[in-house]
Design a protein around this motif. Structure first.
Motif, PDB file in Angstrom:
ATOM      1  N   PRO A   5       0.814  -1.226  -0.270  1.00  0.00           N
ATOM      2  CA  PRO A   5      -0.197   0.038   0.146  1.00  0.00           C
ATOM      3  C   PRO A   5       0.755   0.892   0.478  1.00  0.00           C
ATOM      4  O   PRO A   5       0.627   2.278  -0.723  1.00  0.00           O
ATOM      5  CB  PRO A   5      -1.022   0.155   0.844  1.00  0.00           C
ATOM      6  CG  PRO A   5      -1.000  -1.487   1.245  1.00  0.00           C
ATOM      7  CD  PRO A   5       0.255  -1.792   1.215  1.00  0.00           C
ATOM      8  N   CYS A  14       1.620   2.233  -3.856  1.00  0.00           N
ATOM      9  CA  CYS A  14       0.324   2.339  -4.505  1.00  0.00           C
ATOM     10  C   CYS A  14       0.308   3.236  -4.245  1.00  0.00           C
ATOM     11  O   CYS A  14       0.014   4.482  -4.924  1.00  0.00           O
ATOM     12  CB  CYS A  14      -0.038   1.034  -4.055  1.00  0.00           C
ATOM     13  SG  CYS A  14      -0.308  -0.138  -4.742  1.00  0.00           S
ATOM     14  N   ASP A  15       0.234   3.524  -3.037  1.00  0.00           N
ATOM     15  CA  ASP A  15       0.149   5.207  -2.402  1.00  0.00           C
ATOM     16  C   ASP A  15       1.166   6.282  -3.188  1.00  0.00           C
ATOM     17  O   ASP A  15       0.702   7.788  -3.571  1.00  0.00           O
ATOM     18  CB  ASP A  15       0.233   5.639  -0.780  1.00  0.00           C
ATOM     19  CG  ASP A  15      -0.541   5.416  -0.154  1.00  0.00           C
ATOM     20  OD1 ASP A  15      -1.628   4.832  -0.729  1.00  0.00           O
ATOM     21  OD2 ASP A  15      -0.688   4.869   0.846  1.00  0.00           O
ATOM     22  N   ARG A  70       0.765   7.187  -7.198  1.00  0.00           N
ATOM     23  CA  ARG A  70      -1.158   8.311  -6.822  1.00  0.00           C
ATOM     24  C   ARG A  70      -0.435   9.382  -7.619  1.00  0.00           C
ATOM     25  O   ARG A  70       0.326  10.236  -7.148  1.00  0.00           O
ATOM     26  CB  ARG A  70      -1.979   8.469  -5.765  1.00  0.00           C
ATOM     27  CG  ARG A  70      -2.064   6.945  -5.619  1.00  0.00           C
ATOM     28  CD  ARG A  70      -3.727   7.088  -4.843  1.00  0.00           C
ATOM     29  NE  ARG A  70      -3.416   6.607  -3.792  1.00  0.00           N
ATOM     30  CZ  ARG A  70      -3.624   5.095  -3.889  1.00  0.00           C
ATOM     31  NH1 ARG A  70      -4.418   4.391  -5.336  1.00  0.00           N
ATOM     32  NH2 ARG A  70      -3.659   4.061  -2.875  1.00  0.00           N
ATOM     33  N   PHE A  97      -2.516  -4.401 -10.068  1.00  0.00           N
ATOM     34  CA  PHE A  97      -2.765  -3.162  -9.157  1.00  0.00           C
ATOM     35  C   PHE A  97      -3.014  -1.650 -11.224  1.00  0.00           C
ATOM     36  O   PHE A  97      -4.090  -0.472 -10.347  1.00  0.00           O
ATOM     37  CB  PHE A  97      -0.991  -2.113  -9.214  1.00  0.00           C
ATOM     38  CG  PHE A  97      -0.963  -0.924  -9.601  1.00  0.00           C
ATOM     39  CD1 PHE A  97      -1.641  -0.676  -8.279  1.00  0.00           C
ATOM     40  CD2 PHE A  97       0.231  -0.363 -10.775  1.00  0.00           C
ATOM     41  CE1 PHE A  97      -0.516   0.773  -8.383  1.00  0.00           C
ATOM     42  CE2 PHE A  97       0.087   0.857 -10.848  1.00  0.00           C
ATOM     43  CZ  PHE A  97      -0.012   1.544  -9.568  1.00  0.00           C
ATOM     44  N   SER A 153      -6.905  -2.635 -10.172  1.00  0.00           N
ATOM     45  CA  SER A 153      -7.260  -2.242  -8.752  1.00  0.00           C
ATOM     46  C   SER A 153      -7.073  -0.933  -8.196  1.00  0.00           C
ATOM     47  O   SER A 153      -7.916   0.179  -8.179  1.00  0.00           O
ATOM     48  CB  SER A 153      -6.953  -3.964  -7.910  1.00  0.00           C
ATOM     49  OG  SER A 153      -6.178  -3.486  -8.045  1.00  0.00           O
ATOM     50  N   ASP A 154      -5.625  -0.819  -8.189  1.00  0.00           N
ATOM     51  CA  ASP A 154      -5.530   0.099  -7.378  1.00  0.00           C
ATOM     52  C   ASP A 154      -4.609   1.625  -8.253  1.00  0.00           C
ATOM     53  O   ASP A 154      -4.296   3.061  -7.685  1.00  0.00           O
ATOM     54  CB  ASP A 154      -4.025   0.234  -6.484  1.00  0.00           C
ATOM     55  CG  ASP A 154      -4.271  -1.357  -5.268  1.00  0.00           C
ATOM     56  OD1 ASP A 154      -5.265  -0.507  -4.333  1.00  0.00           O
ATOM     57  OD2 ASP A 154      -3.996  -1.965  -5.593  1.00  0.00           O
TER      58      ASP A 154
END
Ligand SMILES: [Zn+2]
Ligand SMILES: [Zn+2]
Length: 271
Positions: free
Chosen positions: A160, A163-164, A167, A211, A214-215
């Motif tokens: 996570p 992924c953050d 962004r 990824f 979804s993310d």
């Protein structure tokens, strides 16, 4: 000249035989990793009409040889500062020998910590921890002139925190190392296959596709697939997996998928 206006990224080499990229704003030029020889780095930059002497700094992600092979010579020839974490520097210093077997030192070294942003000229650099079997491996985001670039290769999975960080990026350079089935049936010994597939190994096409479906926030204009395995992947398989996953997200308009290669530099991407 490259980076004369705005932000640009050029991947000089990508893969297990050497990684190197350049991130530029109009005022600052950073070499990210030095995994190909000094001579080859200069050759590839010059072929792109770019002058190595204009580099401002070298940033290192981790101490594996495919990321530091040319480091000592490049730092010496260019007389510029090398930035890495303290643990990465220790691991590098322990392992590295010059041509005559001596332990070389870096004349100009700056240590950073994962999670703490800093500025190189007008580029804000944020290093973040990635799961990989090195001393203190990091990915980076770069922010300048209203543009954000994210780089994450050499990671076993996408936790996570990564992924953050990814962004809001206008350009993503992400690992698409292997096709799981090609790795399974491929020539590597079982122990190496296990290492590659592990949570601290390398990211598969399938994990990256997951990824994307979804993310991923879909903000990037360009996605560069990087660190492809020459044994356990094929450029068109990697591209197909990424495009299929992105295609499932019908709202995504931009997201041009490109491939970084081992043998030749990519054309610079201007943002
Ligand atoms: Zn590595
Ligand atoms: Zn690597």
């Amino acid at each position: 000249m490259l980076g004369a206006m705005g932000v640009s990224v050029s991947v000089l080499a990508s893969g297990s035989r050497g990684n190197s990229a350049i991130v530029c704003s109009s005022r600052t030029r950073i070499l990210v990793d030095a995994g190909i020889s000094c001579r080859e780095t200069f050759k590839r930059m010059k072929a792109a009409g770019d002058d190595p002497r204009t580099l401002s700094a070298i940033l290192i992600t981790h101490e594996h040889s495919d990321h530091v092979y040319g480091l000592h010579m490049l730092a010496k020839k260019l007389n510029i500062t090398v930035f890495m974490t303290g643990a990465t520097h220790q691991a590098w210093a322990k392992a590295v020998r010059d041509a005559v077997g001596e332990r070389p030192a870096l004349a100009k070294l700056e240590v950073f910590s994962s999670g703490r942003s800093f500025h190189l000229g007008d580029i804000a650099v944020t290093p973040f921890t990635i799961p990989h079997d090195a001393a203190d491996p990091v990915g980076f985001t770069f922010r300048a002139e209203g543009v954000k670039v994210g780089m994450a290769t050499d990671l076993g999975y996408l936790p996570p925190n990564v992924c953050d960080q990814l962004r809001g990026c206008d350009l993503l350079v992400v690992e698409s190392n292997h096709d799981l089935e090609m790795l399974r049936v491929g020539p590597y010994p079982w122990s190496v296959k296990q290492r590659v597939m592990s949570r601290v190994g390398h990211l598969s096409n399938e994990a990256l596709a997951e990824f994307f479906t979804s993310d991923y926030d879909g903000k990037a204009s360009y996605i560069v697939l990087a660190h492809l395995s020459e044994q356990n992947n094929h450029p068109e398989i990697a591209r197909g997996a990424a495009q299929k996953a992105l295609g499932c997200r019908q709202t995504l308009l931009h997201n041009r998928v490109m491939l970084a290669t081992q043998s030749e530099p990519m054309e610079a991407i201007r943002l």
